[in-house]
Scaffold this active site. Structure first.
Site, PDB file in Angstrom:
ATOM      1  N   THR A 181      -9.053   1.349   5.048  1.00 50.42           N
ATOM      2  CA  THR A 181      -8.849   0.698   3.753  1.00 50.42           C
ATOM      3  C   THR A 181      -7.942  -0.529   3.905  1.00 50.42           C
ATOM      4  OG1 THR A 181      -9.088   2.816   2.628  1.00 50.42           O
ATOM      5  CG2 THR A 181      -8.048   1.052   1.373  1.00 50.42           C
TER       6      THR A 181
ATOM      7  N   LYS B 192       0.149   7.300   9.030  1.00 48.47           N
ATOM      8  CA  LYS B 192      -0.209   8.436   9.888  1.00 48.47           C
ATOM      9  C   LYS B 192      -0.728   7.867  11.204  1.00 48.47           C
ATOM     10  CE  LYS B 192      -1.800  11.354   6.024  1.00 48.47           C
ATOM     11  NZ  LYS B 192      -2.969  12.043   5.430  1.00 48.47           N
TER      12      LYS B 192
ATOM     13  N   GLU C   3       0.850  -1.209   0.000  1.00 50.45           N
ATOM     14  CA  GLU C   3       0.000   0.000   0.000  1.00 50.45           C
ATOM     15  C   GLU C   3       0.879   1.250   0.000  1.00 50.45           C
ATOM     16  OE1 GLU C   3      -2.495   1.602  -0.538  1.00 50.45           O
ATOM     17  OE2 GLU C   3      -4.246   1.153   0.668  1.00 50.45           O
ATOM     18  N   ASP C   4       0.301   2.359  -0.393  1.00 48.04           N
ATOM     19  CA  ASP C   4       1.028   3.628  -0.382  1.00 48.04           C
ATOM     20  C   ASP C   4       0.967   4.300   0.988  1.00 48.04           C
ATOM     21  OD1 ASP C   4      -1.690   3.998  -0.618  1.00 48.04           O
ATOM     22  OD2 ASP C   4      -1.581   5.548  -2.163  1.00 48.04           O
TER      23      ASP C   4
ATOM     24  N   PHE D 207      -1.851  16.218   4.788  1.00 46.51           N
ATOM     25  CA  PHE D 207      -2.148  15.587   3.508  1.00 46.51           C
ATOM     26  C   PHE D 207      -0.909  15.676   2.630  1.00 46.51           C
ATOM     27  CE2 PHE D 207      -3.955  14.983  -0.669  1.00 46.51           C
ATOM     28  CZ  PHE D 207      -4.908  14.007  -0.437  1.00 46.51           C
TER      29      PHE D 207
ATOM     30  N   ASP E 150      -1.971  11.381  -4.969  1.00 52.06           N
ATOM     31  CA  ASP E 150      -2.477  12.539  -5.714  1.00 52.06           C
ATOM     32  C   ASP E 150      -3.268  13.501  -4.848  1.00 52.06           C
ATOM     33  OD1 ASP E 150      -4.877  10.864  -5.460  1.00 52.06           O
ATOM     34  OD2 ASP E 150      -5.757  12.230  -6.920  1.00 52.06           O
TER      35      ASP E 150
ATOM     36  N   ASP F 149      -3.906   5.807   6.549  1.00 48.75           N
ATOM     37  CA  ASP F 149      -4.381   7.036   7.195  1.00 48.75           C
ATOM     38  C   ASP F 149      -5.291   6.635   8.366  1.00 48.75           C
ATOM     39  OD1 ASP F 149      -5.461   9.527   7.782  1.00 48.75           O
ATOM     40  OD2 ASP F 149      -6.077  10.006   5.768  1.00 48.75           O
TER      41      ASP F 149
ATOM     42  N   ARG G 171       0.963  12.649  -8.898  1.00 50.86           N
ATOM     43  CA  ARG G 171       1.374  11.252  -8.724  1.00 50.86           C
ATOM     44  C   ARG G 171       2.776  11.016  -9.280  1.00 50.86           C
ATOM     45  NH1 ARG G 171      -3.067   8.117  -7.084  1.00 50.86           N
ATOM     46  NH2 ARG G 171      -5.082   8.735  -7.924  1.00 50.86           N
TER      47      ARG G 171
END
Ligand code: IMP
Length: 177
Positions: A107, A131, A99-100, A152, A159, A103, A165
């Site tokens: 997800t 985070k 995963e990127d 953010f 993005d 947060d 990106r």
């Protein structure tokens, strides 16, 4: 590249050094194992994924999992919409889920539950960014690149309004509305 003011948070060099570190750990973990599948969570992790799998020195198959987080009320339930399902079953395979960013963690929790329901032999999770202050649920993360604040961030696959990106580094957007 000047629609919003960006300030660099994590440089390209820092990212690449961290990826080599994580790649080495995963290589050791998977030494001698067969049937390894690395899953890229689209869209955000495509850049981290492509660099990380090149830093993993073992035979692995590539799979792509497209998900979109629901917004508003539904997001708090952690439900995500699958926009592209895996191409092959992962039952009995050693899965590395990449995963990127984590947060709220909703997800990633959903993804872990979804993959576990497919009965992999093992599951390892990796995220470039975490985070910790934004987590709303406990998530099992095996490899974390960088812990950041609740700001953010964009770049390196992430993005804002569809932009940024393609940046090779992670930046903070200064003038978000
Ligand atoms: P979650 O809140 O952990 O469920 O994260 C949901 C998704 O929101 C992530 O997979 C990212 O696509 C997106 N996201 C969360 N934080 C950021 C950020 O700082 N920049 C860009 N996308 C983010």
């Amino acid at each position: 590249m000047d629609k919003f003011n960006l300030s660099t948070l994590i440089t390209e060099k820092q990212i690449q050094e961290k990826i080599l570190e994580i790649g080495k750990k995963i290589t050791q973990q998977y030494q001698g194992k067969e049937d390894v599948v690395a899953i890229c969570v689209l869209k955000g992790s495509f850049m981290f994924y492509s660099d990380l799998i090149r830093a993993i020195d073992c035979d692995l198959a590539c799979e792509f999992f497209g998900v979109a987080s629901y917004h508003g009320e539904i997001k708090s339930s952690g439900e995500v919409k699958i926009t592209l399902d895996l191409n092959h079953p992962v039952e009995g395979k050693h899965v590395i889920l990449i995963e990127d960013i984590v947060d709220t963690g909703l997800t990633m929790s959903y993804l872990i539950k979804n993959i576990k329901a497919r009965h992999p032999k093992s599951l390892t999770t990796a995220t470039l960014l975490l985070k910790p202050g934004a987590l709303k649920t406990k998530v099992d993360l095996d490899h974390v690149g960088f812990e950041i604040g609740n700001e953010f961030v964009v770049g390196y696959g992430l993005d804002y309004q569809g932009l940024y990106r393609n940046l090779p580094f992670i930046a903070q957007v200064q003038n978000m509305n």
